[in-house]
Design an enzyme around this catalytic site. Structure first.
Site, PDB file in Angstrom:
ATOM      1  N   TRP A 137       0.570  -0.970   0.033  1.00 18.82           N
ATOM      2  CA  TRP A 137      -0.184  -0.058   0.030  1.00 18.82           C
ATOM      3  C   TRP A 137       0.976   1.181   0.032  1.00 18.82           C
ATOM      4  O   TRP A 137       0.176   2.420  -0.794  1.00 18.82           O
ATOM      5  CB  TRP A 137      -0.954  -0.313   0.850  1.00 18.82           C
ATOM      6  CG  TRP A 137      -1.708   1.328   1.454  1.00 18.82           C
ATOM      7  CD1 TRP A 137      -3.235   1.732   0.969  1.00 18.82           C
ATOM      8  CD2 TRP A 137      -0.908   2.279   2.417  1.00 18.82           C
ATOM      9  NE1 TRP A 137      -3.655   2.566   1.230  1.00 18.82           N
ATOM     10  CE2 TRP A 137      -2.620   3.195   2.385  1.00 18.82           C
ATOM     11  CE3 TRP A 137      -0.186   2.868   2.877  1.00 18.82           C
ATOM     12  CZ2 TRP A 137      -2.621   4.155   2.803  1.00 18.82           C
ATOM     13  CZ3 TRP A 137      -0.241   3.800   3.169  1.00 18.82           C
ATOM     14  CH2 TRP A 137      -1.519   4.858   3.489  1.00 18.82           C
ATOM     15  N   HIS A 138       2.163   0.954   0.733  1.00 16.45           N
ATOM     16  CA  HIS A 138       2.916   2.409   0.907  1.00 16.45           C
ATOM     17  C   HIS A 138       3.788   2.420  -0.513  1.00 16.45           C
ATOM     18  O   HIS A 138       4.360   3.449  -1.142  1.00 16.45           O
ATOM     19  CB  HIS A 138       3.986   2.215   2.082  1.00 16.45           C
ATOM     20  CG  HIS A 138       3.423   1.929   3.177  1.00 16.45           C
ATOM     21  ND1 HIS A 138       2.466   1.186   3.500  1.00 16.45           N
ATOM     22  CD2 HIS A 138       3.153   3.106   4.560  1.00 16.45           C
ATOM     23  CE1 HIS A 138       2.350   2.064   4.840  1.00 16.45           C
ATOM     24  NE2 HIS A 138       2.739   3.096   5.424  1.00 16.45           N
ATOM     25  N   GLY A 139       3.964   1.565  -1.130  1.00 17.55           N
ATOM     26  CA  GLY A 139       4.783   2.215  -2.454  1.00 17.55           C
ATOM     27  C   GLY A 139       4.234   0.694  -2.987  1.00 17.55           C
ATOM     28  O   GLY A 139       4.301  -0.164  -2.773  1.00 17.55           O
TER      29      GLY A 139
ATOM     30  N   PHE B  32       2.584   8.093  -1.269  1.00 14.52           N
ATOM     31  CA  PHE B  32       1.411   6.833  -0.967  1.00 14.52           C
ATOM     32  C   PHE B  32       0.661   7.286  -1.590  1.00 14.52           C
ATOM     33  O   PHE B  32      -0.956   6.339  -1.860  1.00 14.52           O
ATOM     34  CB  PHE B  32       2.049   6.551   0.229  1.00 14.52           C
ATOM     35  CG  PHE B  32       2.939   6.620   0.555  1.00 14.52           C
ATOM     36  CD1 PHE B  32       4.580   6.164   0.155  1.00 14.52           C
ATOM     37  CD2 PHE B  32       3.774   7.060   1.691  1.00 14.52           C
ATOM     38  CE1 PHE B  32       5.482   5.818   0.383  1.00 14.52           C
ATOM     39  CE2 PHE B  32       4.732   6.686   2.409  1.00 14.52           C
ATOM     40  CZ  PHE B  32       5.550   6.780   1.130  1.00 14.52           C
TER      41      PHE B  32
END
Lengths: 403, 471
Positions: free
Chosen positions: B321-323, B471
Site C-alpha cells: 500500500w505504501h508504494g 503514497f
C-alpha cells in the site's frame, strides 16, 4: 436541518480568524526581529548588489558616455573603473565606467539583476556605450547551482519585482505566494536561506589540502593584514571596503592613490597568500563548490547567461562578452571540460550573435598576479587586466563606439 | 497545496471567512467544503479531480444499490464492483508500472528479451487514502455496519474533506459521514486544542525537513559512508518519516477541529513501543485498524489456524500500500514476520516471564530491541532498491570493517538527530498528557504557540512535500 446563525457562532469564527491572523502576525514579527537582531538580513546576503542597484538612477543621470562591466567577484577584483576611465581619458576618450562584479551570484540571479539594469536604462532613455559581460565558466556549473539552491528564492525575491512574481503566481501558486511572502513579509530572507546560513557549520567538511601550512607565512600574513587594514582606515576614513561605493564606481582603490610603501606591503601580502598550501586549498575549495576543473554546465544557467547578454544588448551600443584570465598554474581543465566549455561558448555565440573574447590564457597576466586560484590581485593583476582592456578596446573599436 | 505554506494559510483564511460569515446554513456549508476541497486538490493537479469525484459517485450509488438489494448474490456483485473499481484505480495509477517492470525483470531472468513499455502515469496525490476510505463505505453498508447516506454532495464532500484528503488519517465513513450530516460547530476549547495540534504538527514537519540532510548523506551518497553516518541516517529517517507523517496528521486533526470536526488520533508515541505489535497499535493507527477490519478479519483473522498466514498477508499488502516497489513489499513482509514472531514467542511458556515482566530494565530492553527492529525496517522502506537496502544493512552491522571515517562533526549531527527524534516524542507526550490543561492557561498557551510558530517560520518554510503524499 438549518444551523442557528447566532451571533455567538460568528463571534467564535471571528475569534478563530483573529487568532490565526494575530498569531501569524506576531510570529512573523518575531522572525523579523530575530533577523534584524542577528544581522541575517537581505543586506547581509546582497548588500553590494542592492547598493549598486540603488545607484542605477544616479548612473543613468551621468552626463558622460557610460561603460559597465558586469560579472562575478573576479570582475570586482580585476577591473578598476577609475583607472579605466583615466586611461581612456588620456587617449581622448572620456567615459564613466562602473564595476558591476558581485561575488556569490550565479547567472540566474545575475539575469534578474540585469533586468533591473535594463528597466532603469529604458526608463531613463539612456544607453551604455559599452557593456562588458563576463562569462565565468565555473559560475554556470551544476555544482555551483546546487550550492546555492537554498538561496535561490531569497535572491529572486529580493531582486525580482511584483510584475515578475505575478506570472509565477499564475503558473505555480505555491511558489508565487512564497516569493511575495519572502519579499514583503519576511524581509527577503527565506527560511531555507536562514537555516543554511546558521547551519553552515554542520555541513560536511570539504576536502582539504595535504600541503602543510607555512607557519611563518601565515603569521606574517596576519600581521600584514592588520597593518594594511590600519593603513586603509587612515587613507580612507569614511569608507567601508565591503560597500559598493559610488565614488569608486563599484571598483576598489587604485594603485595611484596608495603610497609606495603601502604598495610594497601589498606585494608582500600577496606573496603570503600565494603559498602552496593556500593555493592548493583554494583549488580544492573551487572544485568542491564550483566544479572548476570538470565544468559540468547547468543548461539553465547557460540559458540565463544568454538572457543577461540579451538584456544588455537591448540597452547598449556595443556588447563584449569576455572570459577573464585564469590562474593556469593551478586551474587546468580536463580535455572533456574544455570540450564542454567550447560547446557552451558556441551556444552563447550562436544565440547572441557575438564573438566571445577569451582572455583565459592572457600572456600579460601571470600566476603571480592572482591572490588565489581565481581572483586577480587588485594592485597587480587588476591593474594589468584593466590596462589590457583599455588597449584592446580603445583603439580602434572603442573609438568607433564612442564616436 | 501543502498545509505549512503561505498559500494554504491564505486559502484557509478565505475559506474560514466564507464558512463562518457568508455560508451560514448547513447545505451551503457542505457545498463550500466540497468546492474548497476540490480547489485544494486541484492546486496540485486539476486533471485528477474527475477521478476523485468519480470514485465518490461510483461508491455512493453502489452503496445505495447494496442497501436496496436483497441479501444474496446481487449485493455481493455490487460490492465486488466497488472493490474492483477502487482497487482497479489503484492498480492502474499506482501499480501498473511496477507490475510491468517486475514481469519484464522476470522474463529477462528467464532469458527472454521482453519489449514491455511502462505506462508512466502520474500518481494522483492521496489516491491510496481516498480509495481506501471510499471502499470502507461500501463494505460497511454491505456488512450492515451502517446505513447508506442520502446526499451525493455530502458524501463527496466527506470523502474529499481537505484536511485529511491527501495524507489521511483514513477515516471510516461511519466516523465522518454523520458529522457531515449534522455539521458540528467548533467550540473554543476544541479550537484551542486544534491550534495546539497545528503548531505541534508544524514543528514536527519542520524538524522532519531538517532531518532530510543526514538521511540523504546515508542513503543517497554515491560512495561508502561511515558507520556513524549510516546509523545517523537511519535514525534521521525514523525521525523524518515520523515528523513528516504524524506532523501532517496532527495538522489535519487540528484544522478539522477548527471547523468542529473530530478526526481520531493517528499516532500514539510509536517509537516508545515495547514490541512490533505494540508499534502497529501506535503507528498510522487509521491504516493498521483499516487493514485489521477490512483485510485481516475477512481473511479469517485469528481463526482457523491461519493466524500467522493472515498476519503476514495483511502486512505484506500493507507494505505494498505504501508504494509500488519491492522495498515496500520487503518492509511489509519484515513487519509481518516480526508481528507473527512476537505473537508466537508470547505464546511460549519459556518467554512468559520476559513478556509479562514489568521491570524497568526489561521494559528498557524490550524498547531498545523493538526500536532497533523498527530502524532495520526503515532501511528497507527508504532504500532505493533491495540491493541498496542490503548494502546499508551490511554497513550498519560492519563494526570494525574498513569503512570511511566519520566526517568532522558527525558525532554532533548524530546527537542532534537523536535529540530531534526524542523531542518530537516528548512534544507529543506533552500534548497527549497536558495539552488540554495547557490550553486552559492563556498566558502560557498563546505565547508558547506564537514562539513555536515563529521558530518554524524562521527555519522551516518548506519546499519539500510531505513524504506520504506519494503514497
Amino acid at each position: 436541518m438549518n444551523l442557528s446563525t447566532s451571533s455567538s457562532e460568528r463571534a467564535l469564527f471571528a475569534r478563530i480568524v483573529l487568532v490565526i491572523l494575530l498569531g501569524m502576525g506576531a510570529a512573523l514579527g518575531l522572525v523579523r526581529l530575530f533577523h534584524t537582531g542577528t544581522g541575517i538580513t537581505a543586506d547581509a546576503f546582497l548588500g553590494r548588489v542592492l547598493q549598486a542597484k540603488a545607484a542605477l538612477p544616479r548612473i543613468t543621470a551621468e552626463p558622460q558616455e557610460l561603460v559597465m562591466f558586469f560579472g562575478s567577484s573576479r570582475v570586482e577584483a580585476g577591473f578598476s573603473p577609475r583607472q579605466f576611465d583615466r586611461e581612456m581619458a588620456a587617449r581622448g576618450l572620456p567615459v564613466k565606467s562602473f564595476n558591476f562584479g558581485f561575488g556569490g551570484l550565479n547567472p540566474l540571479f545575475q539575469d534578474t539583476l540585469s533586468r533591473r539594469i535594463r528597466e532603469q536604462f529604458e526608463r531613463d532613455e539612456r544607453r551604455l556605450k559599452i557593456a562588458l559581460i563576463e562569462f565565468n565558466p565555473f559560475q554556470a556549473t551544476v555544482t555551483r547551482r546546487n550550492r546555492a539552491r537554498e538561496a535561490e528564492e531569497t535572491m529572486q525575491a529580493i531582486l525580482g519585482t511584483p510584475q515578475e512574481f505575478f506570472p509565477v503566481l499564475i503558473r505555480d501558486p505555491e511558489r508565487g505566494v512564497r516569493l511575495f511572502n519572502i519579499r514583503y513579509l519576511r524581509g527577503g530572507i527565506s527560511a531555507e536561506a536562514f537555516t543554511s546560513f546558521v547551519a553552515a557549520g554542520l555541513a560536511p567538511p570539504r576536502p582539504r589540502t595535504g600541503i602543510p601550512e607555512d607557519e611563518a607565512a601565515k603569521a606574517r600574513r596576519r600581521e600584514l593584514n592588520r597593518i594594511l587594514d590600519q593603513r586603509f582606515q587612515e587613507d580612507y576614513p569614511d569608507y567601508r571596503a565591503k560597500q559598493w561605493h559610488y565614488g569608486w564606481q563599484g571598483g576598489g582603490t587604485i594603485a595611484e592613490e596608495r603610497s609606495a610603501e603601502t604598495l610594497a606591503l601589498f606585494d608582500e601580502f600577496y606573496a603570503t597568500l600565494r603559498t602552496e598550501h593556500k593555493l592548493d586549498d583554494d583549488r580544492l575549495h573551487r572544485i568542491n563548490t564550483a566544479d572548476i576543473i570538470e565544468l559540468n554546465f547547468d543548461p539553465e544557467l547557460v540559458e540565463a547567461f544568454i538572457r543577461i547578454v540579451k538584456n544588455f544588448q537591448a540597452i547598449s551600443d556595443r556588447v563584449e562578452v569576455l572570459m577573464l584570465p585564469k590562474n593556469s598554474r593551478w586551474i587546468q581543465n580536463t580535455p572533456e571540460a574544455t570540450e564542454r566549455l567550447a560547446a557552451a561558448v558556441a551556444r552563447i555565440e550562436e544565440e547572441t550573435g557575438l564573438r566571445l573574447r577569451n582572455d583565459r590564457e592572457l600572456p600579460a597576466i601571470t600566476p603571480e598576479m592572482f591572490v588565489d586560484t581565481t581572483h586577480l590581485a587588485r594592485y597587480t593583476g587588476g591593474v594589468a587586466y584593466t590596462r589590457h582592456l583599455v588597449e584592446e578596446l580603445a583603439p580602434p573599436e572603442m573609438e568607433a563606439a564612442i564616436d | 497545496m501543502i498545509f505549512n505554506t503561505p498559500l494554504f494559510f491564505a486559502f484557509f483564511i478565505v475559506f474560514l471567512l466564507f464558512y463562518g460569515f457568508v455560508f451560514l446554513q448547513r447545505r451551503p456549508r457542505v457545498y463550500l467544503i466540497l468546492v474548497a476541497s476540490l480547489v485544494f486538490y486541484g492546486a496540485w493537479n486539476y486533471a485528477f479531480i474527475p477521478l476523485l469525484v468519480g470514485s465518490a459517485v461510483v461508491d455512493y450509488f453502489l452503496a445505495q444499490g447494496i442497501a436496496a438489494a436483497p441479501a444474496g448474490r446481487r449485493r455481493k456483485i455490487l460490492l465486488g464492483i466497488s472493490i474492483a473499481v477502487n482497487l482497479g484505480i489503484l492498480a492502474v495509477f499506482k501499480y501498473a508500472d511496477f507490475a510491468i517492470g517486475s514481469v519484464a525483470d522476470l522474463l529477462r531472468l528467464l532469458g527472454y528479451e521482453p519489449s514491455l513499455s511502462s505506462l508512466e502515469l502520474i500518481l494522483p496525490v492521496g489516491i491510496s487514502f481516498y480509495t481506501f476510505q471510499s471502499m470502507s463505505y461500501t463494505i460497511d453498508v454491505y456488512r450492515g455496519d451502517m446505513q447508506p447516506r442520502r446526499g451525493l454532495v455530502e458524501f463527496t464532500a466527506a470523502l474529499a474533506f481537505f484536511p485529511q484528503l491527501v495524507a489521511g488519517p483514513i477515516l471510516r465513513a461511519r466516523q465522518i459521514l454523520p458529522q457531515f450530516h449534522r455539521l458540528p460547530l467548533p467550540t473554543w476549547t476544541n479550537a484551542k486544542y486544534g491550534f495546539l495540534l497545528i503548531t505541534v504538527g508544524l514543528m514536527k514537519k519542520t524538524v522532519a525537513d531538517l532531518l532530510a540532510g543526514p538521511v540523504a548523506t546515508a542513503f543517497d551518497s554515491s560512495g561508502p559512508v561511515s558507520l556513524m553516518e549510516s546509523w545517523t541516517g537511519v535514525l534521521a529517517f525514523a525521525g523524518q518519516i515520523y515528523g513528516d507523517f504524524s506532523g501532517y496528521s496532527d495538522m489535519a486533526i487540528g484544522l478539522a477541529l477548527l471547523l468542529g470536526f473530530q478526526i481520531p488520533l493517528n499516532f500514539r508515541l510509536p517509537y516508545f513501543a515495547l514490541s512490533p505489535v505494540d508499534f502497529w497499535r501506535r503507528w498510522h493507527i487509521s491504516l493498521s485498524s483499516w487493514l485489521r477490519d477490512y483485510l485481516y478479519i475477512p481473511l479469517g483473522g485469528n481463526r482457523g489456524g491461519n493466524r500467522y498466514r493472515n498476519i503476514f498477508i495483511t502486512m505484506l499488502l500493507g507494505g505494498l500500500w505504501h508504494g509500488a516497489a519491492w522495498t515496500f513489499v520487503a518492509w511489509g513482509a519484515f513487519h509481518g514476520a516480526l508481528i507473527g514472531a512476537t505473537h508466537k514467542l508470547s505464546e511460549l511458556r519459556l518467554f512468559a516471564p520476559f513478556v509479562q515482566s514489568r521491570s524497568l530494565w526489561m521494559r528498557l530492553f524490550k524498547w531498545a530491541f523493538t526500536f532497533y527492529l523498527i530502524l532495520i525496517g526503515w532501511v528497507l522502506f527508504r532504500a532505493a532498491s533491495l540491493e541498496g537496502a542490503w548494502q546499508m544493512l551490511v554497513t550498519l552491522h560492519s563494526i570494525g570493517a574498513a569503512l570511511p571515517s566519520p566526517s568532522q562533526g558527525a558525532a554532533l549531527v548524530f546527537g542532534l538527530v537523536a535529540a530531534a527524534l526524542l523531542a518530537m516524542h516528548l512534544m507529543d507526550y506533552g500534548v497527549l498528557e497536558y495539552g488540554e490543561r495547557l490550553a486552559q492557561k492563556p498566558w502560557g498557551f498563546w505565547p508558547a504557540l506564537v514562539t513555536v510558530q515563529a521558530l518554524c517560520l524562521m527555519i522551516g518554510e518548506p519546499s519539500s512535500e510531505f513524504i506520504y503524499f506519494q503514497f
